[in-house]
Design a protein around this motif. Structure first.
Motif, short mmCIF file in Angstrom:
data_model
loop_
_atom_site.label_atom_id
_atom_site.label_comp_id
_atom_site.label_asym_id
_atom_site.label_seq_id
_atom_site.Cartn_x
_atom_site.Cartn_y
_atom_site.Cartn_z
N UNK A 171 0.85 -1.19 0.00
CA UNK A 171 0.00 0.00 0.00
C UNK A 171 0.89 1.24 0.00
N UNK A 172 0.35 2.34 -0.49
CA UNK A 172 1.15 3.55 -0.59
C UNK A 172 1.51 4.06 0.82
N UNK A 173 0.51 4.11 1.71
CA UNK A 173 0.77 4.60 3.06
C UNK A 173 0.28 3.60 4.11
N UNK B 121 2.22 5.67 11.00
CA UNK B 121 2.05 5.74 9.55
C UNK B 121 3.38 5.95 8.86
N UNK B 122 3.52 5.30 7.72
CA UNK B 122 4.75 5.46 6.95
C UNK B 122 4.85 6.90 6.47
N UNK C 144 12.53 11.20 2.02
CA UNK C 144 13.29 10.32 1.14
C UNK C 144 13.63 8.98 1.80
N UNK C 145 13.60 8.94 3.15
CA UNK C 145 13.82 7.66 3.84
C UNK C 145 12.50 7.21 4.48
N UNK C 146 12.35 5.89 4.59
CA UNK C 146 11.13 5.36 5.19
C UNK C 146 11.18 5.45 6.70
N UNK D 207 4.47 8.74 14.47
CA UNK D 207 3.43 8.45 15.46
C UNK D 207 2.54 9.68 15.62
N UNK D 208 1.24 9.49 15.47
CA UNK D 208 0.31 10.60 15.71
C UNK D 208 -0.53 10.23 16.91
N UNK D 209 -0.58 11.11 17.88
CA UNK D 209 -1.37 10.83 19.08
C UNK D 209 -2.51 11.84 19.15
N UNK D 210 -3.70 11.35 19.40
CA UNK D 210 -4.83 12.27 19.56
C UNK D 210 -5.58 11.89 20.83
#
Ligand SMILES: Nc1ncnc2c1ncn2[C@@H]1O[C@H](COP(=O)(O)OP(=O)(O)OP(=O)(O)O)[C@@H](O)[C@H]1O
Ligand SMILES: [Mg+2]
Length: 403
Positions: free
Chosen positions: A68-70, A94-95, A100-102, A106-109
């Motif tokens: 998958x893309x993301x 999420x990727x 340029x690098x993988x 982390x997103x926290x809500x």
């Protein structure tokens, strides 16, 4: 504290999970490789922003997202605690390949608002007990430091911030030491890093001392109950940099470690630690590493004043760990004013009947507990009666055992 609902998307082998959880002991039952440990891992991650098993976030994302893309995974817990009847804590990994690098971001809500890791400290707290913890005493000093760190960081924000800072400064200081050795930097640059490292390091040492003093008392009581008062457990904190009350910079080589009852504040420790860093500067440059500080601290468990790691039998070591883990739970409960969530992975099967009874007796509706097992018959009938049994199969969960 109680997780009312857990949602997982693409977490390990859970493509999609919506699970409501009661506030009573929960038995997660299933064959090997069905997703028991993964469920506990997701809850642990929500509490600590880390996996207990891997430092690679990529491993947590379901394989089905490959290509998958993301690719991403999302964990959501609806939590009720003393402060609030319902809060929604969401973590997404999420990727991100914008640079340029993988990398995995982390997103926290919290209740829909973006937060940083430090903002959600203490919101959801857990005690995780794994079979490998039973070897805590025989294991490496880093295991015992991790034990102190996971407990303290969840409850004490100053500690969490100091540890975070310390862990960022240390590799930078070490890199500088190596550059100085290669004559690419000057030793004068160390002053700034020593100041930073000694500030956060002093807070870590002072807080570990207080923590262990409080914990020892609780661990002793548990240990007396487990050994019918035959043996006494004590904790020994051996900081790699040992501060003195006098603060005269004289290093004590007392192998007994830091007296847990001596009054020492971070302010008193900091200048001594800074002096020590300076005193060992030359050796540090030669070796390319910071030679003393909380990253090298040690915690020892003593039974009747003898080091359990050196002299204890395997059974004695296991009993001491049980006493310690339940002291951790009690300590967190005292500081939070409510019980953390208890996660027991496979550990019940590892215990003999006496230790198993001690454990199961303490699991009641005041502690939301999730215990995993491949065999239901290791539990007493009365425990299964008062527990909720969930059956897990290939990343899906159903209530009750299938017939
Ligand atoms: N990123 C991933 N994507 C999909 N599946 C994964 C991923 N990581 C691990 N798995 C698989 O998930 C399955 C469940 O693992 P888990 O450790 O949760 O099992 P378990 O029920 O605890 O088993 P055991 O009783 O053997 O401890 C395993 O087959 C594992 O290989
Ligand atoms: Mg498992």
């Amino acid at each position: 504290m109680h997780i009312e609902h857990l949602s997982l998307t693409n977490f390990r082998n859970y493509a999609r999970l919506e699970l409501s959880l009661p506030k009573k002991p929960i038995v997660l039952h299933g064959d090997n490789a069905q997703g028991k440990t993964s469920l506990l891992e997701a809850i642990y991650y929500l509490a600590t922003s880390k996996s207990p098993y891997t430092s690679s976030d990529r491993q947590l994302i379901h394989w089905r997202t490959e290509g998958e893309v993301l690719p991403f995974t999302r964990m959501v817990a609806e939590i009720s605690n003393r402060q609030s009847p319902l809060q929604r804590l969401e973590m997404t990994l999420m990727l991100d390949n914008t640079s340029g690098v993988n990398r995995y971001k982390k997103h926290i809500r919290l209740n829909g608002n973006d937060k940083r890791v430090m903002d959600v400290v203490g919101l959801l707290t857990v005690v995780l007990f794994l079979p490998r913890d039973l070897a805590l005493i025989e294991g490496s000093p880093s295991d015992r430091r991790r034990f102190m760190d996971t407990t303290l960081t969840q409850v004490n924000r100053a500690y969490a911030e100091s540890l975070d800072k310390y862990e960022k400064i240390l590799p930078q200081r070490n890199a500088l030491l190596r550059r100085i050795a290669e004559r690419k930097s000057s030793a004068a640059e160390l002053a700034y890093w020593d100041e930073q490292l000694s500030q956060s390091g002093a807070i870590i040492i002072a807080e570990r001392q207080t923590f262990l003093r409080e914990l020892e008392h609780k661990a002793q009581a548990n240990h007396h109950a487990l050994t019918a008062h035959q043996e006494t457990l004590s904790l020994q904190y051996q900081p790699s940099f040992l501060p003195t009350v006098e603060g005269n910079g004289q290093l004590s080589f007392d192998v007994l470690g830091l007296d847990l009852h001596r009054e020492l504040t971070a302010d008193a420790i900091q200048p001594q630690f800074a002096d020590q860093l300076k005193a060992e500067q030359r050796a540090s440059i030669e070796r390319g590493v910071t030679l003393s500080g909380p990253h090298r601290d040690e915690l020892r468990l003593l039974i009747n004043a003898r080091d359990c790691g050196l002299y204890g039998s395997r059974g004695q070591a296991r009993t001491a760990v049980m006493a310690l883990k339940f002291a951790e739970l009690d300590w967190m409960r005292d500081h939070l004013g409510e019980s953390p969530i208890l996660l027991l992975d496979e550990v019940v099967a590892e215990l003999d009947s006496k230790r198993r009874a001690f454990l199961l007796e303490r699991l009641d509706e005041t502690i939301q507990t999730i215990v995993t097992t491949t065999e239901l018959d290791i539990f007493t009938e009365s425990f299964v009666q008062r527990a909720e049994v969930l059956h897990v199969e290939a990343g899906q969960i159903v209530q009750g055992t299938p017939h």
